[in-house]
Design a protein around this motif. Structure first.
Motif, mmCIF file in Angstrom:
data_model
loop_
_atom_site.group_PDB
_atom_site.id
_atom_site.type_symbol
_atom_site.label_atom_id
_atom_site.label_comp_id
_atom_site.label_asym_id
_atom_site.label_seq_id
_atom_site.Cartn_x
_atom_site.Cartn_y
_atom_site.Cartn_z
ATOM 1 N N ARG A 1 -6.070 8.210 -4.357
ATOM 2 C CA ARG A 1 -6.070 9.278 -5.355
ATOM 3 C C ARG A 1 -4.687 9.366 -5.984
ATOM 4 N N ALA A 2 -4.593 10.117 -7.068
ATOM 5 C CA ALA A 2 -3.306 10.314 -7.728
ATOM 6 C C ALA A 2 -2.422 11.250 -6.901
ATOM 7 N N ALA B 1 -0.210 8.814 -2.242
ATOM 8 C CA ALA B 1 -1.666 8.924 -2.086
ATOM 9 C C ALA B 1 -2.373 7.655 -2.557
ATOM 10 N N ALA B 2 -1.645 6.787 -3.257
ATOM 11 C CA ALA B 2 -2.205 5.517 -3.708
ATOM 12 C C ALA B 2 -1.800 4.360 -2.802
ATOM 13 N N LEU B 3 -1.182 4.666 -1.661
ATOM 14 C CA LEU B 3 -0.774 3.605 -0.754
ATOM 15 C C LEU B 3 -2.005 2.819 -0.300
ATOM 16 N N GLY B 4 -1.906 1.494 -0.430
ATOM 17 C CA GLY B 4 -3.051 0.644 -0.129
ATOM 18 C C GLY B 4 -3.725 0.086 -1.366
ATOM 19 N N LEU B 5 -3.284 0.542 -2.552
ATOM 20 C CA LEU B 5 -3.817 -0.011 -3.791
ATOM 21 C C LEU B 5 -3.415 -1.483 -3.866
ATOM 22 N N PRO B 6 -4.370 -2.415 -3.992
ATOM 23 C CA PRO B 6 -4.012 -3.842 -3.957
ATOM 24 C C PRO B 6 -3.243 -4.259 -5.193
ATOM 25 N N GLY B 7 -2.242 -5.100 -5.003
ATOM 26 C CA GLY B 7 -1.386 -5.495 -6.111
ATOM 27 C C GLY B 7 -1.456 -6.959 -6.478
ATOM 28 N N ASP B 8 -2.300 -7.746 -5.802
ATOM 29 C CA ASP B 8 -2.367 -9.175 -6.114
ATOM 30 C C ASP B 8 -3.224 -9.413 -7.356
ATOM 31 N N PHE C 1 -9.870 0.299 -11.859
ATOM 32 C CA PHE C 1 -10.665 1.497 -11.610
ATOM 33 C C PHE C 1 -9.765 2.688 -11.283
ATOM 34 N N PHE C 2 -8.750 2.455 -10.462
ATOM 35 C CA PHE C 2 -7.831 3.531 -10.074
ATOM 36 C C PHE C 2 -7.074 4.064 -11.279
ATOM 37 N N TYR C 3 -6.580 3.171 -12.129
ATOM 38 C CA TYR C 3 -5.843 3.615 -13.312
ATOM 39 C C TYR C 3 -6.742 4.393 -14.271
ATOM 40 N N LEU C 4 -7.996 3.968 -14.416
ATOM 41 C CA LEU C 4 -8.916 4.698 -15.280
ATOM 42 C C LEU C 4 -9.260 6.061 -14.697
ATOM 43 N N LYS C 5 -9.485 6.090 -13.396
ATOM 44 C CA LYS C 5 -9.869 7.338 -12.728
ATOM 45 C C LYS C 5 -8.759 8.386 -12.824
#
Length: 356
Positions: free
Chosen positions: A215-216, A237-244, A255-259
């Motif tokens: 989440r944001a 709260a975004a820890l774990g968002l994949p960066g590869d 999806f996260f950026y849009l949400k």
């Protein structure tokens, strides 16, 4: 013809693309995407197509042609490799379409000469859609009348990897088309507004469940045995968002950026869309292992060769390239569609509007 197929064979190894869908608070529907290829210049062009322009489909590994048609709608698009292969575009009815690389999952029907007059190669499907239809519903009703086949086969008679497709219209309808199991056409409503590459769309949706915690903002601080545990900085709260750069990771990140994107007016939504897409730029060379660094091409500046945005509600098409980060705008309402035109994407001077 042989030269076209050779180009396809060379360019079939890597097309990591990311697409996003946005609705502004003024109810404008926007479809944006990147296109990547890190092995050579795609020589993309801006293609202007008028009504009544004649098309015919190439066929795999033959000089014959398949289905022929004349365009019912004016449209603009950006080509890859060859002017016939429109990767992304927008027509005058507000219909948008684009293809996205889909290796190991797409499986087209094998070409059968019996159906020659109904056969269309996958890389010309976007042109067919934009020139013939005004809505997603029309696409859904008519696509199953086609025999969609691979553009070419390799020397071992294996079909080249194909694409899956995103189609949207100005009502907000938004679908993903995937052709699997030797020609079975699957159509999915794109509820999350994201598309990347393989695996299939339903798999990507299931994979989002792995990131339900994201989440944001920041994670809550807490105390353990009088030891305060707190955030180092913003975004925990975004820890774990994949960066590869793999397709599943890009899907989740998009999806996260849009949400978390706020509702904005149309102009600001357009700029924000390009900011989001900047997160998916792939620097040249990252796809090459150390022992293959000598194969990195010298004639391209980025694996992300261009990014585009279609404003389906206001009939405007935007793009920027690896050579010029300034955003160009093509207003379909002001184009003189009297003749078919091919325009270089990379004008030397930075301009805001393409004069056509």
């Amino acid at each position: 013809m042989k030269k076209i197929f050779l180009s396809i064979l060379i360019a079939s190894n890597l097309y990591p693309c990311t697409g996003i869908s946005i609705k502004s608070n003024e109810n404008a529907y926007l479809q944006a995407r990147t296109i990547e290829y890190g092995e050579s210049n795609l020589n993309s062009k801006l293609i202007i197509v008028p009504k009544n322009h004649s098309f015919n489909s190439l066929l795999p590994n033959t000089k014959e042609t398949g289905i022929s048609w004349k365009s019912k709608y004016n449209f603009v698009g950006i080509s890859v490799i060859n002017e016939r292969f429109i990767a992304e575009g927008l027509n005058e009815a507000g219909l948008n379409a684009g293809f996205f690389y889909f290796p190991n999952y797409g499986s087209l029907e094998k070409y059968n000469k019996k159906y020659k007059s109904k056969s269309l190669v996958d890389l010309q499907l976007v042109s067919y859609i934009l020139s013939n239809f005004k809505s997603v519903e029309e696409v859904k009703q008519n696509i199953k009348n086609l025999k969609i086949v691979n553009i070419a086969y390799d020397k071992n008679n294996n079909a080249l990897p194909t694409a899956h497709f995103r189609v949207a219209d100005s009502t907000g309808a938004n679908i993903v088309i995937e052709i699997i199991e030797n020609g079975k056409i699957m159509i999915y409503e794109n509820k999350v507004g994201v598309i990347t590459n393989s695996p299939d769309y339903p798999w990507h949706i299931k994979n989002l469940n792995n990131y339900v915690n994201l989440r944001a903002g920041n994670a809550n601080n807490f105390n353990v045995n009088n030891q305060e545990i707190s955030s180092f900085g913003a975004g925990t709260a975004a820890l774990g968002l994949p960066g590869d750069i793999t397709p599943p990771s890009r899907f989740v990140r998009a999806f996260f950026y849009l949400k978390t994107m706020p509702k904005l007016n149309t102009k600001d939504s357009i700029f924000t869309a390009f900011h989001i897409l900047n997160n998916f730029d792939i620097p040249i060379g990252v796809e090459f292992s150390n022992e293959h660094k000598e194969y990195i091409p010298k004639d391209i500046l980025s694996a992300t060769q261009w990014s585009s945005l279609s404003d389906l509600s206001n009939l405007e098409f935007y793009y920027k390239t690896m050579n010029d980060f300034s955003i160009k705008r093509v207003d379909l309402k002001n184009i003189n569609f009297k003749e078919y035109k091919i325009i270089n994407l990379n004008e030397e001077k930075q301009i805001n509007d393409i004069k056509i």
